[in-house]
Design a protein around this motif. Structure first.
Motif, mmCIF file in Angstrom:
data_model
loop_
_atom_site.group_PDB
_atom_site.id
_atom_site.type_symbol
_atom_site.label_atom_id
_atom_site.label_comp_id
_atom_site.label_asym_id
_atom_site.label_seq_id
_atom_site.Cartn_x
_atom_site.Cartn_y
_atom_site.Cartn_z
ATOM 1 N N ALA A 25 -4.997 13.816 -3.996
ATOM 2 C CA ALA A 25 -5.107 15.303 -4.595
ATOM 3 C C ALA A 25 -6.020 16.229 -4.602
ATOM 4 O O ALA A 25 -6.886 15.658 -5.181
ATOM 5 N N ARG A 52 7.796 15.477 -4.153
ATOM 6 C CA ARG A 52 9.037 16.033 -4.989
ATOM 7 C C ARG A 52 9.741 16.685 -5.515
ATOM 8 O O ARG A 52 10.031 17.119 -6.851
ATOM 9 N N ARG A 103 6.414 22.179 -8.285
ATOM 10 C CA ARG A 103 4.556 22.074 -8.179
ATOM 11 C C ARG A 103 5.044 22.047 -9.733
ATOM 12 O O ARG A 103 3.639 22.222 -10.586
ATOM 13 N N PRO A 105 3.919 21.238 -13.432
ATOM 14 C CA PRO A 105 3.344 19.654 -13.599
ATOM 15 C C PRO A 105 4.178 18.681 -14.134
ATOM 16 O O PRO A 105 3.690 17.705 -13.871
ATOM 17 N N THR A 108 4.706 16.840 -10.869
ATOM 18 C CA THR A 108 3.343 16.457 -10.164
ATOM 19 C C THR A 108 3.621 14.951 -10.999
ATOM 20 O O THR A 108 2.593 14.135 -10.710
ATOM 21 N N ASN A 109 3.525 15.019 -12.695
ATOM 22 C CA ASN A 109 2.891 13.517 -13.240
ATOM 23 C C ASN A 109 3.718 12.851 -13.272
ATOM 24 O O ASN A 109 3.863 11.247 -14.089
ATOM 25 N N ARG A 169 -7.386 22.021 -8.101
ATOM 26 C CA ARG A 169 -6.003 22.266 -8.628
ATOM 27 C C ARG A 169 -5.928 22.587 -9.970
ATOM 28 O O ARG A 169 -5.173 24.166 -10.277
ATOM 29 N N GLU A 188 -5.762 13.589 -15.525
ATOM 30 C CA GLU A 188 -4.268 13.022 -14.382
ATOM 31 C C GLU A 188 -5.070 12.960 -13.389
ATOM 32 O O GLU A 188 -3.295 11.930 -13.101
ATOM 33 N N ILE A 189 -4.916 13.454 -12.596
ATOM 34 C CA ILE A 189 -5.617 13.370 -11.271
ATOM 35 C C ILE A 189 -6.556 11.711 -11.208
ATOM 36 O O ILE A 189 -5.450 10.910 -9.782
ATOM 37 N N ARG A 192 -3.247 9.094 -10.811
ATOM 38 C CA ARG A 192 -1.895 9.387 -9.442
ATOM 39 C C ARG A 192 -2.847 8.760 -8.416
ATOM 40 O O ARG A 192 -2.376 8.875 -7.776
#
Ligand code: CDP
Length: 238
Positions: A25, A52, A103, A105, A108-109, A169, A188-189, A192
């Motif tokens: 990411a 996603r 997109r 959050p 994403t999480n 990001r 978080e990145i 992931r």
């Protein structure tokens, strides 16, 4: 762009090649892939959007991202379509446009455990191959060079420092009107990446024949030039 370069680009356009761009990411894949596709007159495909879109549906249905059986059932009954539009992709989930929603959050999480499900991946990979099969495509994701198109004409693995990726990001989210704390984004990145890299099926990993591109200190334009040049070199050596 000089005349020589223009001629090379036109040759590449005619050859309708498959370009695989993988990486974590925020490494700059999406923007770079879009611009490379635009320059060559190719289609751009964002494979993360498939995972996603399904994640959005899972969250809306109130299913736990860890409930593999329920997710698979949902995946089988879900229609996801990607429509290349100008230099972007519009995403449709069961007939509803979700281009911006995916997109968010929350999506994403929650996406990593859902994308780790091998049966879910099989469904998505089949769709991706069907779109890319005839070439003339720049496809970005995590497993394009390793699983989706292991025979791609050019494979690039993009990397950048965690700081740089989190900063990018944060800017991307800010442009969408979403404010996020920098340290939290970094965490978080990293989390992931860890999940994507350590999963059993199709983990995020550099294919043995992928060219490494560290974008920490690079501009988007430099990244695009690098890839087009590598493609030219590769085609000349064939
Ligand atoms: O844009 P960003 O790099 O944050 O992520 P993305 O490319 O939209 O991908 C979102 C998530 O989907 C990743 O973190 C992976 O868990 C999953 N993914 C995958 O497993 N395989 C792909 N080919 C693309 C995405």
């Amino acid at each position: 762009m000089d005349r020589h370069q223009l001629a090379e680009d036109l040759t590449l356009r005619e050859r309708r090649l498959i370009i695989a761009l993988d990486g974590p990411a925020g490494s700059g894949k999406s923007t770079t892939a879009r611009l490379v596709a635009k320059r060559l007159g190719y289609t751009y495909l964002d494979t993360g959007a498939f995972y996603r879109a399904l994640t959005l549906k899972v969250l809306d249905a109130g299913i736990s991202p860890e409930d593999d059986a329920a997710i698979l059932q949902l995946a089988e009954a879900t229609q996801i379509e990607l429509q290349p539009y100008e230099d972007k992709n519009r995403i449709w989930l069961d007939g509803r446009e979700v281009t911006n929603l995916v997109r968010e959050p929350a999506v994403t999480n929650a996406v990593a455990p859902i994308a780790a499900n091998p049966k879910v991946r099989a469904i998505m990979v089949e769709k991706q191959r069907a779109i890319g099969r005839n070439g003339g495509i720049v496809m970005e994701g995590r497993d394009i060079g390793t699983v989706v198109f292991p025979d791609a004409d050019l494979k690039i693995f993009m990397q950048a420092s965690l700081e740089a990726r989190a900063r990018r990001r944060q800017e991307e989210l800010a442009a969408m009107g979403i404010t996020r704390d920098f340290e939290m984004l970094k965490e978080e990145i990293a989390e992931r990446d860890q999940k994507d890299s350590s999963r059993k099926h199709a983990p995020l990993t550099r294919a043995a024949d992928a060219i490494l591109l560290d974008t920490t200190q690079m501009t988007i334009e430099q990244q695009v030039d690098f890839i087009v040049l590598e493609l030219e070199k590769k085609m000349q050596s064939r």
